[in-house]
Design an enzyme around this catalytic site. Sequence first.
Site: not given
Ligand code: I6G
Length: 776
Positions: A114, A406
């Site tokens: 993510k 220092c």
């Molecule tokens: O916010 C998101 C980050 C990454 C996502 C996501 C994602 O897939 C790798 N996939 C979906 C379906 C959604 N948000 C809604």
Amino acid sequence: MTPEQQISALREQLQQHAYRYYVLDDPTVTDAEYDRLYRDLEALEQQHPELISEDSPTQRVGAKPSGGFAEVVHEVPMLSLSNQFSPEDVAAFYRRAQDGLETRDELTVTAEPKLDGLAVSILYEKGVLVRAATRGDGATGEDITANVRTIQSVPLKLLGSGWPERLEVRGEVYMPRAGFEALNEHARATGQKVFVNPRNAAAGSLRQLDPQITASRPLTFCCYGTGVVSDDLPDSYFETLNLINSWGLKISSEIAQVTGVEACNDYIARLGAKRDSLPFDIDGVVLKLDSREAQEQLGFRARDPRWATAYKYPAQEEITQLRDVDFQVGRTGAVTPVARLEPVFVGGVTVSNATLHNMDEIARLDARIGDWVVIRRAGDVIPQVVKVVTDRRDGSELPVHAPEQCPVCGADVERVELVKRGKGVEQRQQGSIYRCVGRLGCSAQLKQALIHFVSRKAMDIDGLGDKAVEQLVDRELIKSPADLFKLTVEQVLSLEGYAELSAQNLIDAIAGAKSISLARFVYAMGIPEVGEETARTLANSLGTLDRIRRAQVRTLLRLPDIGLEVAHEITHFMSDVHNQNVLDQLLELGIELEESDSISAKLQASVSLADLLEGANISAVAATGAKNLASHFVTLDEFLSADGAQLSMVPKLSSRAIEAVLQVLQDAEWVAEQKAFEAQLIDFGMHWTSEKHSNGAEDPLEGQTWVLTGTLESMGRSDAKNRLQALGAKVAGSVSANTDVVVAGPGAGSKLAKAEQLGIRVLDEAQFLQFLNEQE
Ligand code: I6G
């Protein structure tokens, strides 16, 4: 080929190369080759503006959209994801999905990082990018088409074929860590806004009203899904992403298909272990059931899909209290502030210290002792204080002052203005640092210097750890790296952790280190900015320590990959008396260096008077001016004693340049510097060629056009013409822009007027005679 066909072929090639470079990370041509193709396309489009189209690679950066960002209503809403924080949470999500599908079969899941960026939706119609929008509240976003078009990993036109007539791709716009660090470093150096993290930097870059600014920011887009799609795509999410990838969009390189809940948690653990070394920030893992049929069957709960979820790793930013600021002294004496924090769990570890860079950074952050501060720990960089939460101040916070003495040795701390050297004499202020003046008399500096000196890539002295170095310094058994070679077994035995054998081994290792390659020894000296590679360059190019110690900045600049900053660091280090003493002591104690008699063949390559003058920082005299000057003087000495009349005969030298030369010739320091450099060229055995007229001494006026006008009293015109032709000049009958010099005797009329109008150099008869005499 017609221009239209040429343009189309160039666009296709550029698109393919950009795809290989930005999307697949696997370029097949050099940057220079790409630039050439790009310039060819630009030139053709300039000749045929009617053939310019929006999807051309030259059209990424367009005009500012007027009136800010328009609203975009998402045809398919942009959803959010539920969050999981433990393997048990993941198991519960998986079980719920199985329940929803009324199966106990193992489920196939696509797992991917993510990315910590901004969700963006990009619409392609008939393969051409027509609109890009932010997520906004999920139902309505903002139109950021102009800015997204500038992101190189976003194709303006899809590759290949078979894409749906309308295809909306969704994904994350993010800024890779390296680009973020470089952006902030530049911002710090130039007093501009510093971003707290790559996500904020990406958001700030996308919200620019001027797409030119967005184009200058290192943004990337990674696709993870679709919105509106006019035709069917494969049932598998994994396959769909790979298909989209083949159309020119980037997908995550870490993406994987896994089966079963354990495999999901394994993936999370594996990626978590890699998190710090990834080139981008991630805040978790997204798990999606791979089958679209299964996704449709499960549907949504409120705004979250039941078929996807996000596992969240520990946050990379946390708030804690700044308890105190201590000052540390580094190897070069730099006194740097360190934040002492109320311990806080961030990025997976407990952090109680963080860097504050320098006093300028404290001032920029306005950090005060007692403040609540945001700590960021991401990647393999040390935790940093990135922000002060001023809202939480209660008035008890205390300002931070740089120490005047220092904290380790009590010597004075001086403020050093940092300058960035540009070409020539240009210098730019780059903030300041504080430095302890105690040098090796400061135990902190001595300890660091010794630890570096004995390290594996330096003198490689086995059996002397950091603890032993500390004891040696604290007990004053060692006051300089040279003292290492005077240590006795008894002294080593008095340190903690040594017995007869280990003490003797250490003494033997120290004795064994006396014989060493020049490159290692140079690295061991610990010259700021001189790493192993530069040390090797110095050793290989200059051959002896003596030459390295005496090398002037201009000599160092002739070495591969040594720039102004590094050259100055080296000469500054070598001119320091403390360092000179340490080096002399080491040599007296019998350090034997593997040296070579001569300088490298590369460094021997010829240096001409033109080269010397080009590097001599004469304003208004660049490469061509230097060449013109050098073509006119035999030796440096002759040049240094030139006067205005002689300079005025140098072909194609502007009056501004003549003035600048006359000015430096009056400057005793400048003159001495040129002579010293010449002496060094000879001394070091560089091939110093200052012969007159490199294109042949017989024809000094080769390529020049002269015009004679008026009466020449001391010689006839034809005599003058013969003399000039003998020197290689062409003598023309009329003045034009191609004329180099006009010789004007009394009675000169329109030719003289024209020469003056065109700014051509004019010699009177006396100057002309002097010139001819000099040629004999
Ligand atoms: O916010 C998101 C980050 C990454 C996502 C996501 C994602 O897939 C790798 N996939 C979906 C379906 C959604 N948000 C809604």
